[in-house]
Design a protein around this motif. Structure first.
Motif, PDB file in Angstrom:
ATOM      1  N   ARG A   1      59.723  23.289  -1.697  1.00 10.03           N
ATOM      2  CA  ARG A   1      60.528  22.515  -2.617  1.00 10.03           C
ATOM      3  C   ARG A   1      61.053  23.393  -3.756  1.00 10.03           C
ATOM      4  O   ARG A   1      62.132  23.173  -4.283  1.00 10.03           O
ATOM      5  CB  ARG A   1      59.675  21.410  -3.231  1.00 10.03           C
ATOM      6  CG  ARG A   1      60.167  20.057  -2.903  1.00 10.03           C
ATOM      7  CD  ARG A   1      59.084  19.033  -3.184  1.00 10.03           C
ATOM      8  NE  ARG A   1      59.025  18.110  -2.064  1.00 10.03           N
ATOM      9  CZ  ARG A   1      59.939  17.171  -1.859  1.00 10.03           C
ATOM     10  NH1 ARG A   1      60.940  17.038  -2.677  1.00 10.03           N
ATOM     11  NH2 ARG A   1      59.837  16.374  -0.819  1.00 10.03           N
TER      12      ARG A   1
ATOM     13  N   VAL B   1      54.879   7.056  -4.516  1.00 11.10           N
ATOM     14  CA  VAL B   1      56.130   6.872  -3.776  1.00 11.10           C
ATOM     15  C   VAL B   1      55.800   6.758  -2.298  1.00 11.10           C
ATOM     16  O   VAL B   1      55.147   7.630  -1.727  1.00 11.10           O
ATOM     17  CB  VAL B   1      57.072   8.080  -3.999  1.00 11.10           C
ATOM     18  CG1 VAL B   1      58.327   7.911  -3.143  1.00 11.10           C
ATOM     19  CG2 VAL B   1      57.439   8.217  -5.459  1.00 11.10           C
TER      20      VAL B   1
ATOM     21  N   ALA C   1      57.151   7.328   0.830  1.00  8.16           N
ATOM     22  CA  ALA C   1      58.300   8.026   1.418  1.00  8.16           C
ATOM     23  C   ALA C   1      58.522   7.632   2.875  1.00  8.16           C
ATOM     24  O   ALA C   1      59.655   7.568   3.340  1.00  8.16           O
ATOM     25  CB  ALA C   1      58.114   9.529   1.309  1.00  8.16           C
TER      26      ALA C   1
ATOM     27  N   PRO D   1      70.349   8.222   3.770  1.00  5.52           N
ATOM     28  CA  PRO D   1      70.656   8.559   2.390  1.00  5.52           C
ATOM     29  C   PRO D   1      69.592   9.456   1.761  1.00  5.52           C
ATOM     30  O   PRO D   1      68.494   9.585   2.301  1.00  5.52           O
ATOM     31  CB  PRO D   1      70.705   7.190   1.689  1.00  5.52           C
ATOM     32  CG  PRO D   1      70.075   6.221   2.621  1.00  5.52           C
ATOM     33  CD  PRO D   1      70.137   6.790   3.992  1.00  5.52           C
ATOM     34  N   SER D   2      69.979  10.022   0.656  1.00  6.08           N
ATOM     35  CA  SER D   2      69.046  10.888  -0.054  1.00  6.08           C
ATOM     36  C   SER D   2      67.794  10.104  -0.450  1.00  6.08           C
ATOM     37  O   SER D   2      67.889   8.965  -0.907  1.00  6.08           O
ATOM     38  CB  SER D   2      69.745  11.436  -1.311  1.00  6.08           C
ATOM     39  OG  SER D   2      68.891  12.349  -1.939  1.00  6.08           O
TER      40      SER D   2
ATOM     41  N   GLY E   1      63.549   9.902   3.317  1.00  3.39           N
ATOM     42  CA  GLY E   1      62.331  10.391   3.967  1.00  3.39           C
ATOM     43  C   GLY E   1      62.551  11.399   5.072  1.00  3.39           C
ATOM     44  O   GLY E   1      61.622  11.712   5.827  1.00  3.39           O
TER      45      GLY E   1
ATOM     46  N   THR F   1      63.197  14.793   4.996  1.00  2.50           N
ATOM     47  CA  THR F   1      62.405  16.008   4.820  1.00  2.50           C
ATOM     48  C   THR F   1      60.923  15.714   5.031  1.00  2.50           C
ATOM     49  O   THR F   1      60.203  16.489   5.666  1.00  2.50           O
ATOM     50  CB  THR F   1      62.645  16.592   3.420  1.00  2.50           C
ATOM     51  OG1 THR F   1      64.026  16.909   3.295  1.00  2.50           O
ATOM     52  CG2 THR F   1      61.816  17.828   3.188  1.00  2.50           C
ATOM     53  N   THR F   2      60.500  14.592   4.517  1.00  6.40           N
ATOM     54  CA  THR F   2      59.094  14.215   4.666  1.00  6.40           C
ATOM     55  C   THR F   2      58.703  14.146   6.138  1.00  6.40           C
ATOM     56  O   THR F   2      57.668  14.695   6.546  1.00  6.40           O
ATOM     57  CB  THR F   2      58.841  12.855   3.991  1.00  6.40           C
ATOM     58  OG1 THR F   2      59.230  12.941   2.620  1.00  6.40           O
ATOM     59  CG2 THR F   2      57.383  12.466   4.090  1.00  6.40           C
TER      60      THR F   2
ATOM     61  N   GLU G   1      68.428  20.266   6.988  1.00  2.00           N
ATOM     62  CA  GLU G   1      69.773  20.472   6.464  1.00  2.00           C
ATOM     63  C   GLU G   1      70.246  21.919   6.613  1.00  2.00           C
ATOM     64  O   GLU G   1      70.547  22.584   5.625  1.00  2.00           O
ATOM     65  CB  GLU G   1      69.828  20.055   4.992  1.00  2.00           C
ATOM     66  CG  GLU G   1      69.251  18.657   4.811  1.00  2.00           C
ATOM     67  CD  GLU G   1      69.745  17.988   3.542  1.00  2.00           C
ATOM     68  OE1 GLU G   1      70.849  18.328   3.106  1.00  2.00           O
ATOM     69  OE2 GLU G   1      69.021  17.125   3.020  1.00  2.00           O
TER      70      GLU G   1
ATOM     71  N   HIS H   1      73.004  15.349   6.212  1.00  2.00           N
ATOM     72  CA  HIS H   1      73.920  14.365   5.633  1.00  2.00           C
ATOM     73  C   HIS H   1      75.287  14.546   6.246  1.00  2.00           C
ATOM     74  O   HIS H   1      76.173  13.729   6.058  1.00  2.00           O
ATOM     75  CB  HIS H   1      74.137  14.656   4.136  1.00  2.00           C
ATOM     76  CG  HIS H   1      72.981  14.346   3.292  1.00  2.00           C
ATOM     77  ND1 HIS H   1      72.576  13.066   3.067  1.00  2.00           N
ATOM     78  CD2 HIS H   1      72.148  15.133   2.589  1.00  2.00           C
ATOM     79  CE1 HIS H   1      71.541  13.090   2.248  1.00  2.00           C
ATOM     80  NE2 HIS H   1      71.256  14.332   1.947  1.00  2.00           N
TER      81      HIS H   1
HETATM   82  N1  ATP Z   1      56.044  16.026  -3.472  1.00  2.00           N
HETATM   83  C1  ATP Z   1      56.540  14.821  -3.780  1.00  2.00           C
HETATM   84  N2  ATP Z   1      55.990  14.119  -4.777  1.00  2.00           N
HETATM   85  C2  ATP Z   1      56.463  12.904  -5.104  1.00  2.00           C
HETATM   86  N3  ATP Z   1      57.454  12.311  -4.484  1.00  2.00           N
HETATM   87  C3  ATP Z   1      58.059  12.958  -3.471  1.00  2.00           C
HETATM   88  C4  ATP Z   1      57.634  14.250  -3.067  1.00  2.00           C
HETATM   89  N4  ATP Z   1      58.387  14.652  -2.033  1.00  2.00           N
HETATM   90  C5  ATP Z   1      59.270  13.654  -1.833  1.00  2.00           C
HETATM   91  N5  ATP Z   1      59.069  12.649  -2.665  1.00  2.00           N
HETATM   92  C6  ATP Z   1      59.795  11.373  -2.694  1.00  2.00           C
HETATM   93  O1  ATP Z   1      59.710  10.843  -1.419  1.00  2.00           O
HETATM   94  C7  ATP Z   1      60.929  10.250  -1.053  1.00  2.00           C
HETATM   95  C8  ATP Z   1      61.458  10.871   0.222  1.00  2.00           C
HETATM   96  O2  ATP Z   1      61.787  12.232  -0.036  1.00  2.00           O
HETATM   97  P1  ATP Z   1      62.431  13.202   1.039  1.00  2.00           P
HETATM   98  O3  ATP Z   1      62.515  14.518   0.435  1.00  2.00           O
HETATM   99  O4  ATP Z   1      61.679  13.077   2.302  1.00  2.00           O
HETATM  100  O5  ATP Z   1      63.883  12.570   1.191  1.00  2.00           O
HETATM  101  P2  ATP Z   1      65.134  13.167   1.970  1.00  2.00           P
HETATM  102  O6  ATP Z   1      65.562  12.093   2.924  1.00  2.00           O
HETATM  103  O7  ATP Z   1      64.804  14.463   2.547  1.00  2.00           O
HETATM  104  O8  ATP Z   1      66.177  13.281   0.797  1.00  2.00           O
HETATM  105  P3  ATP Z   1      67.352  14.359   0.661  1.00  2.00           P
HETATM  106  O9  ATP Z   1      68.450  13.879   1.566  1.00  2.00           O
HETATM  107  O10 ATP Z   1      67.750  14.225  -0.755  1.00  2.00           O
HETATM  108  O11 ATP Z   1      66.817  15.658   1.021  1.00  2.00           O
HETATM  109  C9  ATP Z   1      61.858  10.452  -2.252  1.00  2.00           C
HETATM  110  O12 ATP Z   1      61.843   9.264  -3.010  1.00  2.00           O
HETATM  111  C10 ATP Z   1      61.244  11.573  -2.994  1.00  2.00           C
HETATM  112  O13 ATP Z   1      61.523  11.427  -4.361  1.00  2.00           O
END
Ligand code: ATP
Ligand code: MG
Lengths: 411, 233
Positions: free
Chosen positions: A409, B24, B26, B45-46, B49, B51-52, B174, B207
């Motif tokens: 990150r 959160v 996710a 959308p951003s 979840g 990346t998670t 991405e 995206h």
């Molecule tokens: N280490 C963390 N601590 C707290 N919250 C987190 C952490 N990592 C992600 N989140 C939260 O978990 C949710 C999912 O995050 P994630 O990064 O998986 O989204 P994403 O789909 O990859 O978004 P993006 O398109 O912006 O990359 C978001 O609300 C984010 O703020």
């Protein structure tokens, strides 16, 4: 593994300035402390050697109790210990000479003074200690003038006598037999230490044996060895091989505890400065290690994602640190060795002021001597290594709880 | 569809609970399968979840609840060391940017996993160079460090690095986000081509509509749940 070394090497040059700072700090500490050690060890060695060779010499064989209680009852028999045999068995003994030391009252027409009376072997004494060579040729005692003595210069002045005058000496000798004798003052002894010059009378061993009524006996066998720094080891070795139980071997450190103690005190006061300097260096080492980790968190995350084990990553950081420190130590030793090699040849003469300053502290130094012996590097190298090892704990602990997700990150 | 999916996630829940922040959620209980050979995009959308999910599949993070098997291996049974070895031998990663180790040249970066796997020097060189040729990375770039490469060149080196050890699954978060659309499109065509020729499974988050167009399966996440899942062609 080889690639990891290569990687570490490139990593340390990534931030050239920081690496030079760490390496430079280590270099600085090694040079400063090693040079300080060199001049300190060297000058102390020279000073000790000159004092030792002037008075006690490196070793003395004595009656086991003579050092604590200086009475003539604690004397040795000449026949019991053969000097030639001793020297044959221990080739590091360069010279040997017997002394008989007692106390007495020395009187002139006008005054009296207590004196340490030293009977010395006029032939061999000059080979073990410089006492009798301090003054001019004529002060040399000779066996064929047994009734002649040398007086400490200050004592002679206090008694109001000059060479050619005579003095009366009264003693309480072996088994409390009284002794009285008249001697001609042949010359004066100037040792440089006022206490000695105020209360010393030197005569021949045979004359002293007569005076104290103890023919064939003596109190000290003075041994000159090839090196004063190994006196303790030599003493132990010699004592274990002595045929008689009735003799102890004492190194100069025991014979002149003040001299040895002075050095220890000085060592301790220097240590405080070194500890301060080393802590500073240690902090710098720790700091750069921590910093170089913090700013590469993302990179470590990528490496871990690729399957590099956390332990290898902390190993990488540790290796980087080791490289920087070893560079600093290596450069420090090379430079110090070079400087010392140049300076070890001849001592740097001290100015009059400096010499007097040293004199006030009881030192007899005519210059600053540098030694090149390896032990001058021991303290800085060991201390820096220990601090580096401690600093390596940081990456190891850090990687133990390292979360690749968080690292990734951090863009 | 084969008997054993390459990725098999059941009821995946991920709750982030960082210190004083409100927890959160996710991922809110995702069931997800990927078969070997897929070329799949995860959109949404951003904060939805993406990346998670990729991190959990990539064993870079552990789920709060649920179970993931990748290549038949239950990830929860692995130790930290075991996970590192598992990634080394089964997975390739491509991140959005800053994929490469700055002090290593392009070629050295690309051969890093092979090195860790103990592949001998000659074979490493051969495989890296053929991968570079495949991805259109010119000879002249092999000895350059990442700082001297363009964003597109860096991403291609990162893809080469992920591919060269022939992993079962490549996870790409991405991968085109830091590139202009033309470069991104070319890169994606290359990946799809590799997927067809080598059968390596690709799973990206994105995206980018251009990426979404080229995916053969599109999974859309919304608020930590799968909103849609369609396979084209
Ligand atoms: N280490 C963390 N601590 C707290 N919250 C987190 C952490 N990592 C992600 N989140 C939260 O978990 C949710 C999912 O995050 P994630 O990064 O998986 O989204 P994403 O789909 O990859 O978004 P993006 O398109 O912006 O990359 C978001 O609300 C984010 O703020
Ligand atoms: Mg994301």
């Amino acid at each position: 593994m080889l690639r990891l070394v290569k990687l570490a090497w490139r990593d340390i040059w990534r931030n050239r300035r920081r690496t030079l700072l760490t390496t430079g700090a280590v270099f600085f500490a090694v040079v400063v402390i090693s040079l300080a050690n060199s001049v300190q060890f060297g000058t102390y060695d020279a000073m000790e050697q000159s004092v030792v060779r002037l008075t006690t010499s490196e070793l003395q064989v004595q009656h086991p109790r003579f050092h604590e209680e200086r009475t003539l009852e604690h004397s040795l028999q000449e026949k019991a210990l053969d000097i030639d045999e001793l020297r044959l068995a221990h080739p590091w003994i360069v010279a040997a000479s017997r002394r008989l030391t007692g106390f007495g009252l020395v009187s002139s027409d006008s005054a009296s003074a207590g004196a340490l009376i030293m009977g010395v072997d006029p032939v061999h004494e000059p080979t073990v200690a410089g006492l009798l060579r301090l003054d001019s040729e004529e002060t040399t005692l000779t066996a064929n003038r047994p009734q002649s003595v040398l007086l400490g210069a200050v004592m002679a002045r206090n008694l109001g006598v000059i060479p050619g005058d005579s003095v009366v000496v009264l003693t309480q000798g072996y088994h409390n037999v009284m002794g009285a004798e008249v001697y001609a003052v042949q010359g004066l002894v100037r040792t440089g230490t006022p206490q000695m010059d105020r209360a010393t009378m030197v005569t021949t061993l045979t004359a002293a044996q007569d005076l104290f009524s103890m023919p064939g006996r003596y109190t000290e066998l003075v041994l000159r060895t090839d090196r004063h720094t190994t006196a303790r080891e030599h003493a132990m070795r010699l004592e274990s091989t002595l045929a008689t139980e009735e003799a102890a071997v004492l190194p100069w450190q025991v014979l002149m505890p003040d001299l040895d103690q002075m050095r220890r005190l000085d060592d301790a006061s220097n240590a405080i400065f070194y500890v301060f300097l080393l802590l500073l260096i240690g902090f710098e080492i720790f700091n750069t290690t921590a910093m170089s980790m913090m700013e590469r968190v993302r990179e470590f995350g990528v490496m871990m994602a690729m399957g590099l084990k956390p332990s290898l990553i902390s190993g990488l950081v540790a290796m980087e640190l080791a490289m920087k420190v070893l560079l600093g130590i290596g450069a420090g030793i090379v430079v110090t060795a070079g400087v010392v090699a140049i300076l070890a040849g001849e001592p740097i003469a001290l100015s009059q002021d400096m010499r007097e300053l040293y004199d006030d502290f009881g030192f007899v130094v005519d210059g600053l001597y540098f030694t090149s012996r390896p032990s001058i590097y021991a303290l800085p190298v060991v201390a820096v290594s220990i601090m580096s090892l401690l600093s390596m704990g940081f990456p190891i602990l850090k990687m133990r709880s390292f979360a690749p997700v968080k690292a990734l990150r951090a863009a | 569809m084969s008997e054993q999916p390459l990725v098999h996630a059941t009821n995946l829940v991920k709750v982030y609970q960082d210190g004083s922040y409100v927890p959160v959620r996710a991922l809110g209980g995702v069931d997800f399968r990927v078969e070997a050979g897929e070329f799949t995009a995860i959109a949404g959308p951003s904060g939805s979840g993406k990346t998670t999910l990729l991190n959990l599949i990539g064993s870079l993070d552990a789920p709060t609840e649920g179970r993931i098997e990748v290549a038949g291996q239950d990830l929860s049974l692995l130790t930290r060391k075991g996970r590192a070895d598992f990634r080394l031998n089964n997975l390739g990663f491509i991140f959005q940017s800053h994929n490469l180790i700055p002090v290593l040249t392009a070629a050295e970066n690309a051969e890093f996993s092979l090195l860790l796997q103990g592949v001998p020097t000659g074979e490493r060189r051969r495989r890296v160079l053929s991968e570079f040729a495949d991805l259109g990375i010119e000879e002249g770039l092999t000895r350059r460090r990442p700082a001297k490469l363009s964003g597109g060149q860096q991403q291609r080196v990162a893809i080469a690095r992920a591919l060269v050890s022939r992993p079962k699954l490549i996870l790409a978060d991405e991968p085109t986000a830091s590139l202009d659309s033309k470069t991104g499109a070319r890169l994606l065509d290359k990946m799809r081509d590799l997927n067809e020729r080598t059968g390596i499974t690709f799973l990206f988050s994105t995206h980018d509509p251009m990426v979404i167009d080229r995916a053969r399966r599109l999974v859309v996440l919304r608020d930590g749940l799968i909103a849609s899942d369609e396979t084209r062609n």
